[in-house]
Structure formats: C-alpha cells, structure tokens
Design a protein around this motif. Structure first.
Motif, PDB file in Angstrom:
ATOM      1  N   VAL A 149      37.446  32.694  46.998  1.00 41.78           N
ATOM      2  CA  VAL A 149      36.915  34.043  46.743  1.00 41.78           C
ATOM      3  C   VAL A 149      36.645  34.231  45.252  1.00 41.78           C
ATOM      4  O   VAL A 149      35.614  34.805  44.848  1.00 41.78           O
ATOM      5  N   ALA A 150      37.563  33.734  44.403  1.00 42.48           N
ATOM      6  CA  ALA A 150      37.364  33.850  42.946  1.00 42.48           C
ATOM      7  C   ALA A 150      36.114  33.095  42.498  1.00 42.48           C
ATOM      8  O   ALA A 150      35.344  33.589  41.667  1.00 42.48           O
ATOM      9  N   ASP A 151      35.898  31.905  43.051  1.00 42.40           N
ATOM     10  CA  ASP A 151      34.692  31.123  42.708  1.00 42.40           C
ATOM     11  C   ASP A 151      33.430  31.860  43.139  1.00 42.40           C
ATOM     12  O   ASP A 151      32.414  31.816  42.446  1.00 42.40           O
ATOM     13  N   PRO A 200      38.836  24.134  50.503  1.00 45.08           N
ATOM     14  CA  PRO A 200      39.891  23.129  50.264  1.00 45.08           C
ATOM     15  C   PRO A 200      40.945  23.555  49.259  1.00 45.08           C
ATOM     16  O   PRO A 200      42.082  23.066  49.316  1.00 45.08           O
ATOM     17  N   ASP A 201      40.610  24.434  48.323  1.00 45.49           N
ATOM     18  CA  ASP A 201      41.591  24.872  47.327  1.00 45.49           C
ATOM     19  C   ASP A 201      42.336  26.123  47.750  1.00 45.49           C
ATOM     20  O   ASP A 201      43.194  26.608  47.018  1.00 45.49           O
ATOM     21  N   GLY A 202      41.988  26.669  48.911  1.00 41.92           N
ATOM     22  CA  GLY A 202      42.636  27.888  49.381  1.00 41.92           C
ATOM     23  C   GLY A 202      41.688  29.064  49.403  1.00 41.92           C
ATOM     24  O   GLY A 202      40.602  29.039  48.809  1.00 41.92           O
ATOM     25  N   VAL A 203      42.119  30.107  50.075  1.00 44.30           N
ATOM     26  CA  VAL A 203      41.270  31.292  50.250  1.00 44.30           C
ATOM     27  C   VAL A 203      41.034  32.013  48.930  1.00 44.30           C
ATOM     28  O   VAL A 203      39.896  32.336  48.572  1.00 44.30           O
ATOM     29  N   LEU A 204      42.094  32.279  48.179  1.00 41.75           N
ATOM     30  CA  LEU A 204      41.938  33.050  46.943  1.00 41.75           C
ATOM     31  C   LEU A 204      41.081  32.336  45.900  1.00 41.75           C
ATOM     32  O   LEU A 204      40.207  32.958  45.287  1.00 41.75           O
ATOM     33  N   PRO A 205      41.268  31.021  45.648  1.00 43.53           N
ATOM     34  CA  PRO A 205      40.368  30.336  44.720  1.00 43.53           C
ATOM     35  C   PRO A 205      38.921  30.355  45.192  1.00 43.53           C
ATOM     36  O   PRO A 205      37.996  30.468  44.376  1.00 43.53           O
TER      37      PRO A 205
END
Length: 345
Positions: free
Chosen positions: A309-311, A302-307
């Motif tokens: 992956v970072a999580d 829901p927050d996007g692909v990059l967030p």
C-alpha cells in the motif's frame, strides 16, 4: 507531500484504533464478539513474535510453545497455586521470560534453517511433557482454569476484548520504542548482515538474547490472558506447530518491518480462519482455503500488505510531482531569457 503522508498514516492509525474500540458495540452476537477476542489474541501474539522476526530476521516457529507455557503457567498458578488471576498472569509471564534465557542461550547459537528446526523441537518437546505429566497439567483431559470474573458470556467476552486490546497497545508501544532506539538499530544491523554487525563491534548475541526474552514475556502474557479468557487448556492445541506458523504468516502478510504489520495480518488471517472454520467445520478444508488466500497475497504482495500500500501511494506521489504543468508561451520565453542571462554571466 511528506506532511500529507504523515497525515495519512496518522489518519489510518486513528481509524484502526477507532474500529478496534468500537467493535464490541457493533458485534451482533456473542460469537462474533468472541471472534474479535481471538483476532486480538492473534494480533498480540504476532506482534510479540515480531520482536524477534521483525528486528533480527530470525524465523521462529516455536513461539506457540512460549504462548502455551504462559497459558499453563497462569492456569496452574490460579487452579493449583491459589494465586489471584492477574497476579498469576504476570508471575507466569515472568517465569517464562526467565526460562527463555537458557532456551535463547542455546537456540540463538544457530541461524537460518537450523534455528527454525530448534524452535520446532521446542514445541514438540513441550507437547510431550505436558501431555505425559497428567498429574500436574491434566494431560489430554485438559486443565480447567477458574475465570476471574463472574459475568455473563457476552460481558465476559467484552471485558477480555478490551484487556487484549490494552495488551496489544502495550506491545506495540514497546516495539515502537525499540525501533527508534540505539538498541533497535543494533538489532536491525543483525537482520541486514549479522557477521558485518559483529565485526563492527555490535554485541549481536547479547542483543538477540535480550530481544528474545522481551518477546517471550509478551508472548507468555498473551497466552496467560487467553487461559483466563477461555478457561480450558489442552496440550495438543496449546503446543501446536500451527500456532507458530500462523504467527509467522500473519507478520509476513502484514509486513514484518512495519509496526502495524502483524496487526493487519492478524485481522486478515484470523478473520479468514474463523470464517473458513464456520464454513467447513472441523475438516482440513479451512487450512486449504486459508493457505490459498495467503498464497495469493504472497504472490502479489511479497513484502506484505502495508509495504504494498505504501509503494502504491509513493507511485501516486511520484506521478503527481513529475506531471507536466501547462505554461503559456510568454512564461516559456521568460524562462529561456533567464537561462540565457545566467549562461552569459
């Protein structure tokens, strides 16, 4: 762990840059290369949109209109004004940025759903104007823009591929500089709580207007570059609600608060759009397929692909740092003795 995270980010950026620069050499035919040009066009447009959406949280569906104005401004200055193509490109973008001042002055007085409606109205109004004003814009017949280079089709695509890549790099650099500035901090305070930011002394209206004009300039510059590349402008396509919707979806998909979020979103959505268009032709099925793809990503990221992956990497780091280290009995005894001595003191 912090240094490892930074190294990983730097490696990912270098890998992305290397992939973008190497793509023309790897493209098997001119059509695939033209798809690469379109994806970079979307990436530059979505990054330009992200100046407003990412910093202030205002969702504009009208940026397709700004891109259309940039395209027609450049095209008319070349075709009817006789200006050199790249002088016309910057002149057209400057004119759109100047026009964005009164547009932003009116539109930014409202928020939320009202701002979205105003941005959609801008697209529809400009569509009617450019379709009706056929003596100048060509109307539904379209406007033919002379190409700036006398090159074969593959070389034409290759040159513009790198021009779009350079424009994207410039937009990313400006976004990065704003993100780390005092001005960017004020914009982010608007995104988090505009009323509180205004109560604390932030000139919220001026901040919004400035970033809207910056966004309009880069959007128009990208639209103008598209006009020089494609060479044929149609009001129905240039002033389409779908264009603005795609930009928003690309940015949201990649992560609006991330520098490279719109780029990642554009690569995913732009590639999917061209693939589904090739698979389903001119039928609306390509929109259905793209919508389903986006729905799946929104459901699971829901927050996007990059967030997302970072999580994932943060969870991995936390697991590593909290893992139990195997120790010997003597090490446990020594540790207990040290604790006992410390307590006795």
């Amino acid at each position: 762990m912090l240094n490892a995270s930074r190294a990983l980010k730097a490696g990912a950026i270098l890998l992305l840059a290397a992939g973008i620069l190497a793509f023309p050499s790897l493209a098997p035919n001119p059509y695939i290369l033209s798809v690469g040009v379109l994806v970079l066009n979307y990436a530059a447009l979505s990054t330009s949109w992200n100046f407003v959406g990412g910093f202030t949280g205002y969702i504009s569906l009208g940026h397709g209109a700004l891109a259309g104005l940039g395209a027609y401004g450049t095209g008319l200055l070349v075709a009817k004004g006789g200006l050199p193509p790249f002088l016309a490109l910057f002149a057209g973008a400057t004119l759109v940025a100047a026009l964005a001042v009164p547009i932003g002055f009116a539109a930014l007085r409202v928020r939320g759903a009202s701002f979205v409606i105003v941005s959609i109205s801008l697209v529809l109004i400009l569509l009617l104007i450019f379709q009706s004003w056929a003596s100048v814009t060509g109307g539904s017949r379209g406007l033919v823009v002379p190409r700036p280079f006398d090159l074969s089709r593959p070389e034409h695509h290759r040159v513009f591929y790198y021009l779009f890549a350079g424009l994207l790099a410039l937009a990313l650099l400006v976004w990065w500089l704003i993100d780390r500035s005092r001005f960017g901090l004020g914009l982010k305070s608007i995104r988090e709580d505009e009323d509180k930011a205004e109560a604390l002394g932030t000139a919220t209206y001026a901040y919004k207007l400035i970033v809207f004009v910056v966004s309009a300039f880069f959007t128009a510059l990208t639209g103008g570059l598209y006009a020089l590349w494609f060479g044929d402008l149609d009001p129905v396509f240039q002033f389409s609600i779908l264009t603005g919707s795609y930009l928003v979806l690309m940015a949201l998909l990649g992560g609006v608060r991330q520098l490279f979020g719109p780029v990642v979103g554009a690569i995913i959505v732009g590639t999917a759009l061209e693939y589904f268009k090739g698979a389903y032709g001119d039928t609306p099925l390509h929109l259905v397929a793209t919508g389903l793809l986006l729905a799946l990503v929104v459901l699971f990221m829901p927050d996007g692909v990059l967030p997302a992956v970072a999580d994932l990497f943060k969870r991995f780091d936390r697991t590593q740092s909290s893992s139990i280290r195997e120790v010997t009995a003597s090490e446990l005894r020594d540790e207990r003795l040290k604790k006992a001595e410390g307590a006795a003191r």
